[in-house]
Scaffold this active site. Sequence first.
Site, PDB file in Angstrom:
ATOM      1  N   ASN A   9       3.344   3.902  -6.730  1.00 43.12           N
ATOM      2  CA  ASN A   9       2.262   3.058  -6.170  1.00 43.12           C
ATOM      3  C   ASN A   9       1.680   3.871  -5.051  1.00 43.12           C
ATOM      4  O   ASN A   9       2.309   4.220  -3.716  1.00 43.12           O
ATOM      5  CB  ASN A   9       2.766   1.888  -5.743  1.00 43.12           C
ATOM      6  CG  ASN A   9       1.681   0.887  -4.921  1.00 43.12           C
ATOM      7  OD1 ASN A   9       0.425   1.430  -4.778  1.00 43.12           O
ATOM      8  ND2 ASN A   9       1.884   0.010  -4.154  1.00 43.12           N
ATOM      9  N   HIS A  92       0.974  -7.590  -5.639  1.00 40.25           N
ATOM     10  CA  HIS A  92       1.660  -6.849  -4.507  1.00 40.25           C
ATOM     11  C   HIS A  92       1.646  -7.382  -2.989  1.00 40.25           C
ATOM     12  O   HIS A  92       0.538  -8.084  -2.784  1.00 40.25           O
ATOM     13  CB  HIS A  92       1.121  -5.341  -4.310  1.00 40.25           C
ATOM     14  CG  HIS A  92       1.757  -4.345  -3.489  1.00 40.25           C
ATOM     15  ND1 HIS A  92       1.631  -4.425  -2.220  1.00 40.25           N
ATOM     16  CD2 HIS A  92       2.810  -3.644  -4.001  1.00 40.25           C
ATOM     17  CE1 HIS A  92       2.725  -3.623  -1.680  1.00 40.25           C
ATOM     18  NE2 HIS A  92       3.108  -3.106  -2.674  1.00 40.25           N
ATOM     19  N   GLU A  94       1.016  -6.550  -0.362  1.00 41.00           N
ATOM     20  CA  GLU A  94      -0.218  -6.190   0.635  1.00 41.00           C
ATOM     21  C   GLU A  94      -1.481  -7.044   0.066  1.00 41.00           C
ATOM     22  O   GLU A  94      -2.490  -7.273   1.086  1.00 41.00           O
ATOM     23  CB  GLU A  94      -0.558  -4.684   0.698  1.00 41.00           C
ATOM     24  CG  GLU A  94       0.903  -4.039   1.354  1.00 41.00           C
ATOM     25  CD  GLU A  94       0.960  -2.430   0.977  1.00 41.00           C
ATOM     26  OE1 GLU A  94       0.306  -1.822   0.294  1.00 41.00           O
ATOM     27  OE2 GLU A  94       2.042  -2.095   1.351  1.00 41.00           O
ATOM     28  N   GLY A 167       7.409   0.027   3.085  1.00 36.61           N
ATOM     29  CA  GLY A 167       7.015   0.814   4.038  1.00 36.61           C
ATOM     30  C   GLY A 167       7.462   0.892   5.649  1.00 36.61           C
ATOM     31  O   GLY A 167       7.154   1.464   6.407  1.00 36.61           O
ATOM     32  N   SER A 199      11.046   1.031   0.166  1.00 33.63           N
ATOM     33  CA  SER A 199      11.524   2.214   0.937  1.00 33.63           C
ATOM     34  C   SER A 199      12.643   2.617  -0.021  1.00 33.63           C
ATOM     35  O   SER A 199      13.621   3.301   0.638  1.00 33.63           O
ATOM     36  CB  SER A 199      12.036   1.709   2.383  1.00 33.63           C
ATOM     37  OG  SER A 199      11.298   1.355   3.071  1.00 33.63           O
TER      38      SER A 199
HETATM   39  P1  PGA Z   1       7.359   1.772  -0.009  1.00 36.31           P
HETATM   40  O1  PGA Z   1       6.325   0.890  -0.737  1.00 36.31           O
HETATM   41  O2  PGA Z   1       8.147   2.503  -0.910  1.00 36.31           O
HETATM   42  O3  PGA Z   1       6.628   2.790   0.756  1.00 36.31           O
HETATM   43  O4  PGA Z   1       8.247   1.045   0.975  1.00 36.31           O
HETATM   44  C1  PGA Z   1       6.909   0.273  -2.150  1.00 36.31           C
HETATM   45  C2  PGA Z   1       5.713  -0.464  -2.475  1.00 36.31           C
HETATM   46  O5  PGA Z   1       4.605  -0.952  -1.583  1.00 36.31           O
HETATM   47  O6  PGA Z   1       5.536  -0.788  -3.696  1.00 36.31           O
END
Ligand code: PGA
Length: 240
Positions: A9, A92, A94, A167, A199
């Site tokens: 992603n 997602h 976000e 993140g 992460s």
């Molecule tokens: P990240 O993001 O691996 O940077 O934690 C994962 C995601 O939001 O799909």
Amino acid sequence: MCAPLVVGNWKMHGSLAANRALLGALVAGVQGVESAVCVPFPYLAQAAERLKGTAIAWGAQNVSEHAQGAYTGEVSAAMLTEFGCRYVLVGHSERRQIYGETDAVAAAKFAAAQGAGLRPIFCIGETLAERDAGRTEEVVARQLDAVLGRCKFGDAVLAYEPVWAIGTGRTASPEQVQAVHGFLRKRMSAATRILYGGSVKPDNAAAIFALPDVDGGLIGGAALVAKDFIAICGMAQRKG
Ligand code: PGA
């Protein structure tokens, strides 16, 4: 057990030049495992052009719940299919947190994507406050039920992403991941892929992918670093 899948992603990162280098490295380096990259809308044509005929699929990170009309700034599922997308991220965290997408909106987007022949990658996960309150299973079940109440899951992909691990560099422990994946597995058909995201990095991917109910990963930050994404794909391959 399902064949593993690793999805990058990219979020709102990239440029034509940076993507050219990254896609080229992925084409050369990702082998033996199903993988995909979900790129920003303006780069779908570039991804399609570079990845056509390779083993790496591509997709988008969002889709409108509407088929067409006066929805300024939105992109329909049919438009995504014109660019050869196989996948689209739906729900997602976000989108849910920053853009206020509700369970009902996420479910409507899932239906629109599936109706156009795309495979939604449906993302669910609890916040830290919800986990601390012991509400993880209730929250992910509610998010999932919004979709299952209106669609068959079909060949869609489920992604469990604890919001507090996205993140942040803070991965859920293997025990925490397996507990939720085991809970989700009981509600899904054996053929549904359940990815973990949050992460995932080269140094923790092997332990996560080794868990019985984890069928691969949804990778954010590490998907922007070719050698990291390739290494993570290699760890999923060993499972498959
Ligand atoms: P990240 O993001 O691996 O940077 O934690 C994962 C995601 O939001 O799909």
